[in-house]
Write a protein that holds these residues in place. Structure first.
Motif, mmCIF file in Angstrom:
data_model
loop_
_atom_site.group_PDB
_atom_site.id
_atom_site.type_symbol
_atom_site.label_atom_id
_atom_site.label_comp_id
_atom_site.label_asym_id
_atom_site.label_seq_id
_atom_site.Cartn_x
_atom_site.Cartn_y
_atom_site.Cartn_z
ATOM 1 N N ARG A 147 0.823 -1.210 0.000
ATOM 2 C CA ARG A 147 0.000 0.000 0.000
ATOM 3 C C ARG A 147 0.860 1.263 0.000
ATOM 4 O O ARG A 147 1.913 1.300 0.641
ATOM 5 C CB ARG A 147 -0.881 0.025 1.253
ATOM 6 C CG ARG A 147 -1.952 -1.046 1.300
ATOM 7 C CD ARG A 147 -2.525 -1.132 2.721
ATOM 8 N NE ARG A 147 -3.659 -2.024 2.842
ATOM 9 C CZ ARG A 147 -3.579 -3.345 2.987
ATOM 10 N NH1 ARG A 147 -2.376 -3.941 3.023
ATOM 11 N NH2 ARG A 147 -4.666 -4.072 3.105
ATOM 12 N N ARG A 148 0.340 2.297 -0.700
ATOM 13 C CA ARG A 148 0.971 3.622 -0.687
ATOM 14 C C ARG A 148 -0.119 4.681 -0.664
ATOM 15 O O ARG A 148 -1.023 4.653 -1.501
ATOM 16 C CB ARG A 148 1.840 3.823 -1.937
ATOM 17 C CG ARG A 148 3.211 3.196 -1.825
ATOM 18 C CD ARG A 148 4.076 3.339 -3.052
ATOM 19 N NE ARG A 148 4.009 4.600 -3.765
ATOM 20 C CZ ARG A 148 4.671 4.838 -4.893
ATOM 21 N NH1 ARG A 148 5.454 3.910 -5.419
ATOM 22 N NH2 ARG A 148 4.564 5.997 -5.499
ATOM 23 N N GLY A 149 -0.038 5.611 0.283
ATOM 24 C CA GLY A 149 -0.981 6.722 0.342
ATOM 25 C C GLY A 149 -2.152 6.450 1.266
ATOM 26 O O GLY A 149 -2.433 5.307 1.623
ATOM 27 N N THR A 150 -2.838 7.521 1.633
ATOM 28 C CA THR A 150 -3.935 7.417 2.602
ATOM 29 C C THR A 150 -5.262 7.934 2.063
ATOM 30 O O THR A 150 -6.276 7.877 2.745
ATOM 31 C CB THR A 150 -3.604 8.204 3.889
ATOM 32 O OG1 THR A 150 -3.326 9.566 3.528
ATOM 33 C CG2 THR A 150 -2.396 7.607 4.601
ATOM 34 N N GLY A 151 -5.283 8.446 0.840
ATOM 35 C CA GLY A 151 -6.513 8.989 0.272
ATOM 36 C C GLY A 151 -7.331 7.924 -0.433
ATOM 37 O O GLY A 151 -6.996 6.736 -0.421
ATOM 38 N N GLY A 152 -8.423 8.371 -1.052
ATOM 39 C CA GLY A 152 -9.242 7.480 -1.863
ATOM 40 C C GLY A 152 -9.979 6.435 -1.054
ATOM 41 O O GLY A 152 -10.172 6.570 0.147
ATOM 42 N N HIS A 153 -10.348 5.359 -1.742
ATOM 43 C CA HIS A 153 -11.062 4.260 -1.099
ATOM 44 C C HIS A 153 -10.842 2.991 -1.915
ATOM 45 O O HIS A 153 -10.233 3.016 -2.979
ATOM 46 C CB HIS A 153 -12.559 4.594 -0.970
ATOM 47 C CG HIS A 153 -13.236 4.886 -2.273
ATOM 48 N ND1 HIS A 153 -13.909 3.928 -2.991
ATOM 49 C CD2 HIS A 153 -13.333 6.019 -3.011
ATOM 50 C CE1 HIS A 153 -14.388 4.456 -4.109
ATOM 51 N NE2 HIS A 153 -14.050 5.735 -4.148
ATOM 52 N N PHE A 164 1.587 9.163 -13.785
ATOM 53 C CA PHE A 164 1.713 10.161 -12.722
ATOM 54 C C PHE A 164 2.698 9.747 -11.640
ATOM 55 O O PHE A 164 3.044 10.548 -10.779
ATOM 56 C CB PHE A 164 0.337 10.457 -12.103
ATOM 57 C CG PHE A 164 -0.555 11.255 -13.010
ATOM 58 C CD1 PHE A 164 -0.579 12.635 -12.947
ATOM 59 C CD2 PHE A 164 -1.342 10.618 -13.961
ATOM 60 C CE1 PHE A 164 -1.379 13.375 -13.800
ATOM 61 C CE2 PHE A 164 -2.150 11.349 -14.825
ATOM 62 C CZ PHE A 164 -2.163 12.730 -14.749
ATOM 63 N N GLY A 165 3.134 8.478 -11.667
ATOM 64 C CA GLY A 165 4.108 7.996 -10.692
ATOM 65 C C GLY A 165 3.575 7.957 -9.272
ATOM 66 O O GLY A 165 4.343 8.100 -8.319
ATOM 67 N N GLN A 166 2.263 7.783 -9.134
ATOM 68 C CA GLN A 166 1.634 7.761 -7.815
ATOM 69 C C GLN A 166 0.587 6.662 -7.754
ATOM 70 O O GLN A 166 0.027 6.270 -8.786
ATOM 71 C CB GLN A 166 0.904 9.085 -7.547
ATOM 72 C CG GLN A 166 1.788 10.289 -7.389
ATOM 73 C CD GLN A 166 0.947 11.560 -7.208
ATOM 74 O OE1 GLN A 166 0.057 11.850 -8.005
ATOM 75 N NE2 GLN A 166 1.229 12.305 -6.154
ATOM 76 N N SER A 167 0.312 6.231 -6.514
ATOM 77 C CA SER A 167 -0.846 5.367 -6.333
ATOM 78 C C SER A 167 -2.085 6.261 -6.363
ATOM 79 O O SER A 167 -1.993 7.477 -6.157
ATOM 80 C CB SER A 167 -0.772 4.623 -4.992
ATOM 81 O OG SER A 167 -1.155 5.477 -3.923
ATOM 82 N N ALA A 168 -3.234 5.669 -6.610
ATOM 83 C CA ALA A 168 -4.484 6.433 -6.618
ATOM 84 C C ALA A 168 -4.740 7.071 -5.256
ATOM 85 O O ALA A 168 -5.364 8.124 -5.162
ATOM 86 C CB ALA A 168 -5.652 5.531 -7.015
ATOM 87 N N ALA A 169 -4.232 6.452 -4.198
ATOM 88 C CA ALA A 169 -4.417 6.971 -2.836
ATOM 89 C C ALA A 169 -3.470 8.121 -2.505
ATOM 90 O O ALA A 169 -3.635 8.793 -1.483
ATOM 91 C CB ALA A 169 -4.241 5.851 -1.819
#
Length: 197
Positions: A147-153, A164-169
Motif C-alpha cells: 500500500r501507498r498513500g492514505t486517500g481514496g477508497h 503520474f508515478g503515484q498510487s491512486a491513494a
C-alpha cells in the motif's frame, strides 16, 4: 435535477458528488431515502448497474444513477472484476480485499502486475426507461507490492498510475477525479446529458 444514487457507498457518493458539482444535479444516496442495496445478480458490470438503477428508481420514483465498477488484474484473468467489492468475502471490506489481492499476486514481478479499473454508469430517467444512458471508463495501471498513500477508497492504495508515478491513494482528489475510470465515465455521461438538453 435530482438523482438517486443506487449505492450506499459513502466514498462513491462523495466522489460522484465532486464530479457532478458543476452540473446542478443533486445526488442523493438511496440509503438516505430508506432504500436497501439491490441483489447484484448480473454476470456483467452493465447488468448489475441496470439492476441497481432500476431498483432505486422503482423504490423512490426518482431518476437513478448507478455505477458498477471494479478492478481487473491481468495476471488473475481479470479477477477480482465483478466481485471487487466482495473479493475477500464481506462486502466493502477494503483492507481484506487488498490483502487477498496482494496474496494472489505474491511473487508476480512488477511488469506482470498490469491492471485496470473499469466503471460503467447507467442513468435511468424512470424505472421502466427503455433507453437507459450507458457510459463506461477505464483507468490503466498496475498493482503495487504494498500500500501507498492514505486517500481514496477501495483498492486505491495498491493501484499505481505509471504516468503520474503515484498510487491512486496518493493523488489529490481533483486530479484523481479527472483521470479515473469513474471520472472518464462521468465526463462521457455529462456529454450525453448535454446532447439531450
Amino acid at each position: 435535477m435530482k438523482l438517486v444514487l443506487a449505492s450506499s457507498n459513502a466514498g462513491k457518493l462523495e466522489e460522484l458528488r465532486g464530479l457532478l458539482a458543476d452540473t446542478g444535479i443533486e445526488l442523493v444516496a438511496q440509503s438516505d431515502l430508506g432504500v436497501e442495496d439491490a441483489d447484484e445478480t448480473g454476470t456483467t458490470f452493465v447488468e448489475n448497474a441496470l439492476i441497481k438503477a432500476r431498483h432505486a428508481s422503482l423504490q423512490t420514483g426518482l431518476p437513478a444513477l448507478a455505477d458498477d465498477s471494479g478492478i481487473c488484474v491481468d495476471a488473475l484473468n481479470g479477477a477480482p472484476g465483478l466481485y471487487s467489492a466482495r473479493y475477500a468475502g464481506g462486502h466493502g471490506d477494503a483492507q481484506r480485499n487488498i490483502d487477498k489481492l496482494l496474496d494472489a499476486l505474491h511473487g508476480v514481478p512488477g511488469e506482470q502486475r498490469g491492471a485496470h479499473f473499469y466503471c460503467v454508469l447507467v442513468l435511468l430517467r424512470h424505472a421502466h426507461d427503455p433507453q437507459p444512458l450507458i457510459v463506461e471508463g477505464e483507468w490503466q495501471g498496475r498493482i503495487l507490492h504494498e500500500r501507498r498513500g492514505t486517500g481514496g477508497h477501495g483498492y486505491d492504495p495498491v493501484f499505481f498510475d505509471p504516468q503520474f508515478g503515484q498510487s491512486a491513494a496518493e493523488m489529490p482528489l481533483d486530479e484523481k477525479n479527472r483521470i479515473s475510470h469513474r471520472g472518464k465515465a462521468l465526463a462521457a455521461l455529462k456529454q450525453r446529458l448535454l446532447a439531450l438538453a
